[in-house]
Design a protein around this motif. Structure first.
Motif, PDB file in Angstrom:
ATOM      1  N   ALA A  58     -12.328  29.505  38.509  1.00  9.34           N
ATOM      2  CA  ALA A  58     -13.547  28.689  38.479  1.00  9.34           C
ATOM      3  C   ALA A  58     -14.095  28.567  37.069  1.00  9.34           C
ATOM      4  O   ALA A  58     -14.538  27.489  36.639  1.00  9.34           O
ATOM      5  CB  ALA A  58     -14.598  29.293  39.407  1.00  9.34           C
ATOM      6  N   GLU A  73     -12.161  26.145  34.950  1.00  5.78           N
ATOM      7  CA  GLU A  73     -12.554  24.770  35.272  1.00  5.78           C
ATOM      8  C   GLU A  73     -13.897  24.408  34.652  1.00  5.78           C
ATOM      9  O   GLU A  73     -14.162  23.230  34.374  1.00  5.78           O
ATOM     10  CB  GLU A  73     -12.610  24.581  36.791  1.00  5.78           C
ATOM     11  CG  GLU A  73     -11.243  24.619  37.462  1.00  5.78           C
ATOM     12  CD  GLU A  73     -11.328  24.359  38.951  1.00  5.78           C
ATOM     13  OE1 GLU A  73     -12.447  24.126  39.465  1.00  5.78           O
ATOM     14  OE2 GLU A  73     -10.270  24.379  39.610  1.00  5.78           O
ATOM     15  N   GLU A  74     -14.745  25.413  34.411  1.00  4.89           N
ATOM     16  CA  GLU A  74     -16.033  25.189  33.762  1.00  4.89           C
ATOM     17  C   GLU A  74     -15.917  25.117  32.246  1.00  4.89           C
ATOM     18  O   GLU A  74     -16.921  24.923  31.554  1.00  4.89           O
ATOM     19  CB  GLU A  74     -17.006  26.310  34.143  1.00  4.89           C
ATOM     20  CG  GLU A  74     -17.472  26.277  35.590  1.00  4.89           C
ATOM     21  CD  GLU A  74     -18.394  25.114  35.870  1.00  4.89           C
ATOM     22  OE1 GLU A  74     -19.325  24.874  35.076  1.00  4.89           O
ATOM     23  OE2 GLU A  74     -18.180  24.413  36.891  1.00  4.89           O
ATOM     24  N   PRO A 102     -21.078  33.467  47.384  1.00  4.14           N
ATOM     25  CA  PRO A 102     -20.701  32.094  47.026  1.00  4.14           C
ATOM     26  C   PRO A 102     -21.021  31.096  48.140  1.00  4.14           C
ATOM     27  O   PRO A 102     -21.412  29.957  47.868  1.00  4.14           O
ATOM     28  CB  PRO A 102     -19.196  32.195  46.782  1.00  4.14           C
ATOM     29  CG  PRO A 102     -18.964  33.615  46.411  1.00  4.14           C
ATOM     30  CD  PRO A 102     -19.949  34.399  47.234  1.00  4.14           C
ATOM     31  N   GLU A 103     -20.861  31.522  49.384  1.00  3.15           N
ATOM     32  CA  GLU A 103     -21.176  30.663  50.523  1.00  3.15           C
ATOM     33  C   GLU A 103     -22.665  30.334  50.552  1.00  3.15           C
ATOM     34  O   GLU A 103     -23.068  29.191  50.831  1.00  3.15           O
ATOM     35  CB  GLU A 103     -20.744  31.362  51.804  1.00  3.15           C
ATOM     36  CG  GLU A 103     -20.886  30.528  53.063  1.00  3.15           C
ATOM     37  CD  GLU A 103     -20.376  31.282  54.274  1.00  3.15           C
ATOM     38  OE1 GLU A 103     -19.528  30.721  54.991  1.00  3.15           O
ATOM     39  OE2 GLU A 103     -20.811  32.421  54.511  1.00  3.15           O
ATOM     40  N   ARG A 139     -23.437  27.806  47.842  1.00  3.66           N
ATOM     41  CA  ARG A 139     -23.069  26.445  48.284  1.00  3.66           C
ATOM     42  C   ARG A 139     -24.117  25.879  49.230  1.00  3.66           C
ATOM     43  O   ARG A 139     -24.433  24.682  49.195  1.00  3.66           O
ATOM     44  CB  ARG A 139     -21.702  26.462  48.987  1.00  3.66           C
ATOM     45  CG  ARG A 139     -20.525  26.615  48.066  1.00  3.66           C
ATOM     46  CD  ARG A 139     -19.214  26.271  48.752  1.00  3.66           C
ATOM     47  NE  ARG A 139     -18.943  27.110  49.916  1.00  3.66           N
ATOM     48  CZ  ARG A 139     -18.318  28.275  49.867  1.00  3.66           C
ATOM     49  NH1 ARG A 139     -17.911  28.761  48.706  1.00  3.66           N
ATOM     50  NH2 ARG A 139     -18.091  28.967  50.965  1.00  3.66           N
ATOM     51  N   GLY A 197     -26.794  24.230  47.441  1.00  4.76           N
ATOM     52  CA  GLY A 197     -26.418  23.132  46.565  1.00  4.76           C
ATOM     53  C   GLY A 197     -25.733  23.507  45.275  1.00  4.76           C
ATOM     54  O   GLY A 197     -25.613  22.665  44.369  1.00  4.76           O
ATOM     55  N   MET A 198     -25.239  24.731  45.147  1.00  6.20           N
ATOM     56  CA  MET A 198     -24.598  25.162  43.907  1.00  6.20           C
ATOM     57  C   MET A 198     -23.106  25.376  44.145  1.00  6.20           C
ATOM     58  O   MET A 198     -22.710  26.156  45.010  1.00  6.20           O
ATOM     59  CB  MET A 198     -25.245  26.456  43.390  1.00  6.20           C
ATOM     60  CG  MET A 198     -24.617  26.997  42.122  1.00  6.20           C
ATOM     61  SD  MET A 198     -25.541  28.407  41.429  1.00  6.20           S
ATOM     62  CE  MET A 198     -26.921  27.546  40.679  1.00  6.20           C
ATOM     63  N   SER A 199     -22.267  24.708  43.377  1.00  7.36           N
ATOM     64  CA  SER A 199     -20.822  24.870  43.511  1.00  7.36           C
ATOM     65  C   SER A 199     -20.408  26.263  43.048  1.00  7.36           C
ATOM     66  O   SER A 199     -21.149  26.963  42.327  1.00  7.36           O
ATOM     67  CB  SER A 199     -20.089  23.823  42.667  1.00  7.36           C
ATOM     68  OG  SER A 199     -20.264  24.101  41.279  1.00  7.36           O
ATOM     69  N   PHE A 200     -19.196  26.664  43.430  1.00  2.00           N
ATOM     70  CA  PHE A 200     -18.709  27.977  43.025  1.00  2.00           C
ATOM     71  C   PHE A 200     -18.615  28.080  41.510  1.00  2.00           C
ATOM     72  O   PHE A 200     -18.981  29.096  40.912  1.00  2.00           O
ATOM     73  CB  PHE A 200     -17.347  28.252  43.668  1.00  2.00           C
ATOM     74  CG  PHE A 200     -16.810  29.621  43.397  1.00  2.00           C
ATOM     75  CD1 PHE A 200     -17.490  30.752  43.825  1.00  2.00           C
ATOM     76  CD2 PHE A 200     -15.620  29.793  42.708  1.00  2.00           C
ATOM     77  CE1 PHE A 200     -16.990  32.033  43.574  1.00  2.00           C
ATOM     78  CE2 PHE A 200     -15.119  31.067  42.459  1.00  2.00           C
ATOM     79  CZ  PHE A 200     -15.809  32.181  42.889  1.00  2.00           C
ATOM     80  N   GLY A 201     -18.135  27.006  40.868  1.00  5.66           N
ATOM     81  CA  GLY A 201     -18.039  27.009  39.417  1.00  5.66           C
ATOM     82  C   GLY A 201     -19.395  27.154  38.751  1.00  5.66           C
ATOM     83  O   GLY A 201     -19.566  27.935  37.799  1.00  5.66           O
ATOM     84  N   ALA A 202     -20.382  26.420  39.251  1.00  3.87           N
ATOM     85  CA  ALA A 202     -21.734  26.510  38.683  1.00  3.87           C
ATOM     86  C   ALA A 202     -22.327  27.895  38.916  1.00  3.87           C
ATOM     87  O   ALA A 202     -23.050  28.432  38.052  1.00  3.87           O
ATOM     88  CB  ALA A 202     -22.626  25.441  39.298  1.00  3.87           C
TER      89      ALA A 202
END
Length: 292
Positions: free
Chosen positions: A21, A24-25, A267-268, A271, A274-279
């Motif tokens: 993750a 990707e960030e 992490p769930e 999400r 509204g926050m992605s795993f990467g964020a």
């Protein structure tokens, strides 16, 4: 990631997920399986920040935090004192009590005494006082003929805790913000298999519970995070006995290194708001410090 604790495989999974993750960030990421050469490895890499994806002893109890403080390398999650307090389940409960947070009766006892006679009236739970991920947990039912026979690798000192009936709830705190409440539904109890196997449990996010209970979980989790001195993210686990209403809500423990695997709760919850795993991983990195 990794390390020598009983939670090594969970940590490896958390580390892989977070590393992917963060790449990707846009971060440059080096994955380190923490061993006795950790100081030398960190010296060779010279990282700007260490993302601590270790779970269990040495990685979650203040030990690696102390090393990183000594090396003056900013690191994620909680510091030395809060990590050691939260990992020691009895001392964590002592802090809860001082803060007016509800928990159940528990004692520390030597393994031989626990195997010789009931240390409290069943039902009760026997577990290591300084492990996580439901490693080495025994539930002694009120129908038990006698005390439990513990595995040879159980520590010499264990915690004996009154059994708390009811639903399993949990809340993640991210800095000064409690995220939401999850209701964890399993066929049996929430053991290692249920936590880390696909389909081992079902999560209802946000939990379908009365507003009073939902709000109490959010407030209690934030208070636990604050009184333990946590930073970054933490996750506090609850049991709720519906028949007793608010009086039936108790804290089980606070995790300063919540799991970051594909089936993990924090992490769930990120999400769900509204926050992605990467964020989520980026926020944890940007919160890193070795000064608090």
């Amino acid at each position: 990631m990794g390390g020598p604790s009983a939670e090594r495989e969970v940590s490896m999974s958390s580390g892989r997920e977070c590393a992917a993750a963060l790449r990707e960030e846009g971060f440059e990421v080096v994955e380190v399986d923490a061993g006795r050469d950790l100081t030398a490895r960190l010296g060779d890499i010279s990282p700007d920040v260490v993302f601590n994806a270790l779970h269990g002893r040495w990685g979650e109890d203040g030990c690696v935090q102390g090393l990183l403080e000594w090396l003056r390398i900013p690191y994620t999650h909680s510091g030395v004192l809060s990590s050691s307090l939260a990992m020691d389940k009895q001392r964590c409960k002592d802090v809860y009590a001082m803060a007016g947070l509800p928990s159940v009766q528990s004692i520390l006892a030597d393994k031989a005494s626990v195997e010789a006679a009931h240390m409290m009236s069943p039902p009760y739970v026997v577990k290591p006082f300084n492990e996580g991920s439901s490693v080495g947990v025994y539930i002694v039912q009120d129908t038990a003929n006698g005390p439990p026979t513990l595995a040879p690798d159980m520590p010499d000192t264990v915690m004996v805790e009154a059994y708390a009936p009811g639903r399993e709830l949990t809340t993640t705190v991210m800095g000064d913000r409690a995220l939401t409440v999850t209701d964890i539904i399993t066929d049996g109890w929430y053991d290692y298999h249920a936590k880390y196997s696909e389909g081992g449990s079902r999560h209802v996010v946000p939990a379908d519970v009365p507003r009073e209970i939902f709000d109490a979980c959010m407030a209690y989790a934030q208070r636990a995070h604050d009184v333990l001195g946590c930073r970054g993210i933490s996750r506090t686990d609850f049991r709720w006995d519906e028949e007793r209403g608010l009086d039936g809500l108790i804290l089980l423990e606070t995790n300063t290194q919540p799991g970051m695997t594909p089936t993990s709760l924090s992490p769930e919850q990120a999400r769900a708001v509204g926050m992605s795993f990467g964020a989520f991983c980026r926020w944890i990195v940007e919160d890193a410090s070795c000064d608090r």
